[in-house]
Each structure stands twice: as structure tokens, then as C-alpha cells.
Design a protein around this motif. Structure first.
Motif, PDB file in Angstrom:
ATOM      1  N   LYS B  58      44.901  33.002  35.685  1.00  0.00           N
ATOM      2  CA  LYS B  58      44.635  32.673  37.091  1.00  0.00           C
ATOM      3  C   LYS B  58      45.943  32.504  37.862  1.00  0.00           C
ATOM      4  N   ILE B  59      46.891  31.816  37.243  1.00  0.00           N
ATOM      5  CA  ILE B  59      48.174  31.571  37.919  1.00  0.00           C
ATOM      6  C   ILE B  59      48.906  32.896  38.152  1.00  0.00           C
ATOM      7  N   ASN B  60      48.767  33.808  37.198  1.00  0.00           N
ATOM      8  CA  ASN B  60      49.444  35.100  37.333  1.00  0.00           C
ATOM      9  C   ASN B  60      48.643  36.111  38.141  1.00  0.00           C
ATOM     10  N   GLY B  61      47.484  35.681  38.639  1.00  0.00           N
ATOM     11  CA  GLY B  61      46.714  36.555  39.515  1.00  0.00           C
ATOM     12  C   GLY B  61      45.897  37.602  38.809  1.00  0.00           C
ATOM     13  N   GLU B  62      45.664  37.431  37.493  1.00  0.00           N
ATOM     14  CA  GLU B  62      44.894  38.439  36.765  1.00  0.00           C
ATOM     15  C   GLU B  62      43.467  38.550  37.298  1.00  0.00           C
ATOM     16  N   GLY B  63      42.909  37.409  37.723  1.00  0.00           N
ATOM     17  CA  GLY B  63      41.532  37.423  38.207  1.00  0.00           C
ATOM     18  C   GLY B  63      41.357  38.251  39.460  1.00  0.00           C
ATOM     19  N   GLU B  64      42.465  38.465  40.180  1.00  0.00           N
ATOM     20  CA  GLU B  64      42.352  39.212  41.437  1.00  0.00           C
ATOM     21  C   GLU B  64      42.107  40.685  41.208  1.00  0.00           C
ATOM     22  N   ARG B  65      42.314  41.128  39.962  1.00  0.00           N
ATOM     23  CA  ARG B  65      42.124  42.560  39.690  1.00  0.00           C
ATOM     24  C   ARG B  65      40.654  42.936  39.681  1.00  0.00           C
ATOM     25  N   ARG B  66      39.788  41.925  39.483  1.00  0.00           N
ATOM     26  CA  ARG B  66      38.375  42.247  39.381  1.00  0.00           C
ATOM     27  C   ARG B  66      37.823  42.673  40.711  1.00  0.00           C
TER      28      ARG B  66
END
Lengths: 146, 66
Positions: B58-66
Motif C-alpha cells: 500500500k505504501i509503495n502504491g501497488e494497490g493503485e495498479r488495480r
């Protein structure tokens, strides 16, 4: 000394967190959000008590209770830190000797961490805790700001 | 002849076997406790480590890829 540092850290984590929907959250903000679910795992706290339970890091879990003494009116608190080691879970309380927890207490902690994990992964991170797959959009809870 | 007799007089347990028989339930309980403890520690460890990974994602923004 360590207890004081932990108390300050605890206040930083559970205190009001500045939030922005447009920037990535900090670890502190995420723990703050997680702790909203952790505090309800054990049912509602008795009136006048505040309870927090959260995962501080991969090897540390925190249980904290705060209440006001009805006779003195002074704020009281009790914090327990659970340190996870390969051979056991060390329970550390203020002014008490650390002890490795055993038996039902250890199983209760394992059950609490499971519930915490399931609720937090679903509600905060929006993944299915059983499969690890991202939740489809229509199942994503709206409550979490992240 | 000895086979015939052994039907009526089966071999008696040695002292060692007797001790194991008497202690077996206790040993099994200890084993069950040890297994439960190891399982509990493994679960707590896994949940903590997995939560750390979700936070990092979440901190690295992985969730934003969805």
C-alpha cells in the motif's frame, strides 16, 4: 524508558492522523486505520474504557487499555507488548517480568491475530484474506479511506 | 509345543514396554501441547509478516495498479 517510548509511539499511532486521499499513506496512518478493526475484535470495551489492539510490526503486537479511575478521576492505562520469537511469544508489561505465554492464552492470541488479519486485509487493503486475491470493485468496502 | 503354549501364555511386556504403556497418554498430551504451541506461534508469525507485506504494498502504491 522503553515503556515511555512505546507509550509515545502508541499515542502517535492511535491519535488523530492527517489524511489525504491523494497521497500514499504512511505506515503510521495504516496502523491507525487497522487499529479501528483491532479494537473491536474482543467485543465492545466496557463503558469508559478504550481498547486498542494492533500489529506494530511483523514481530510485535500491542494491546492497550485506557480508562479513568472513578475514585481519583485520573487517566489510567495498561499496555502489553507481545514479541514474537521463533520459540515463543514474550509478553511484556510495565513493571513486570516478561513471560512467555503458553496454553490457552497463546491460542487466544493466535485467534485474535487471525481475526485481525482477516478484517484488516479485507477492509483496509481490499484483498480476500483467504485467497490473497484483490477484491473486485463491487465488493470493496467504502469505509476505508485507502 | 512352544507354539501351542504361547497361545495361552502370550509374551509379557518387558519393563521398558510397561513404562511406555503407562506414560503414553502423558507423552501424547505433551506432544499435542507442543504441536498446538508450534502451530500458534507459526500462525501469529505468518499473520504479522503478511500484514507487513500488505502495508508495504500500500505504501509503495501497488494497490493503485488495480
Amino acid at each position: 524508558m522503553i515503556a515511555d517510548m512505546l507509550k509515545k509511539l502508541f499515542e502517535l499511532i492511535v491519535g488523530p492522523q492527517p489524511m489525504s486521499l491523494h497521497s500514499r499513506p504512511t505506515e503510521r496512518q495504516l496502523i491507525h486505520e487497522e487499529s479501528k478493526y483491532g479494537r473491536n475484535i474482543f467485543g465492545p470495551a466496557p463503558a469508559g474504557r478504550r481498547r486498542d489492539f494492533f500489529c506494530l510490526d511483523a514481530k510485535t503486537w500491542i494491546w492497550n487499555e485506557e480508562w479513568t479511575d472513578p475514585f481519583t478521576g485520573q487517566k489510567q492505562s495498561s499496555m502489553i507488548r507481545y514479541e514474537i520469537h521463533s520459540h515463543g511469544v514474550l509478553k511484556i508489561r510495565d513493571n513486570q517480568e516478561p513471560v512467555y505465554i503458553e496454553g490457552q492464552e497463546l491460542t487466544n492470541l493466535a485467534n485474535a491475530t487471525r481475526l485481525y488479519f482477516e478484517q484488516v486485509v479485507y477492509n483496509v487493503y481490499h484483498y480476500d484474506p483467504n485467497t490473497g486475491h484483490p477484491l473486485p470493485k463491487h465488493l470493496t468496502p467504502e469505509r476505508s479511506p485507502y | 509345543m512352544s507354539d501351542f503354549l504361547s497361545q495361552f501364555f502370550p509374551p509379557q511386556p518387558t519393563d521398558q514396554q510397561s513404562i511406555i504403556t503407562i506414560d503414553t497418554p502423558l507423552i501424547e498430551d505433551d506432544d499435542a501441547n507442543r504441536r498446538q504451541k508450534a502451530e500458534d506461534i507459526a500462525l501469529i508469525t505468518a499473520y504479522g509478516e503478511n500484514l507487513s507485506l500488505y502495508r508495504k504494498l500500500k505504501i509503495n502504491g501497488e494497490g493503485e495498479r488495480r
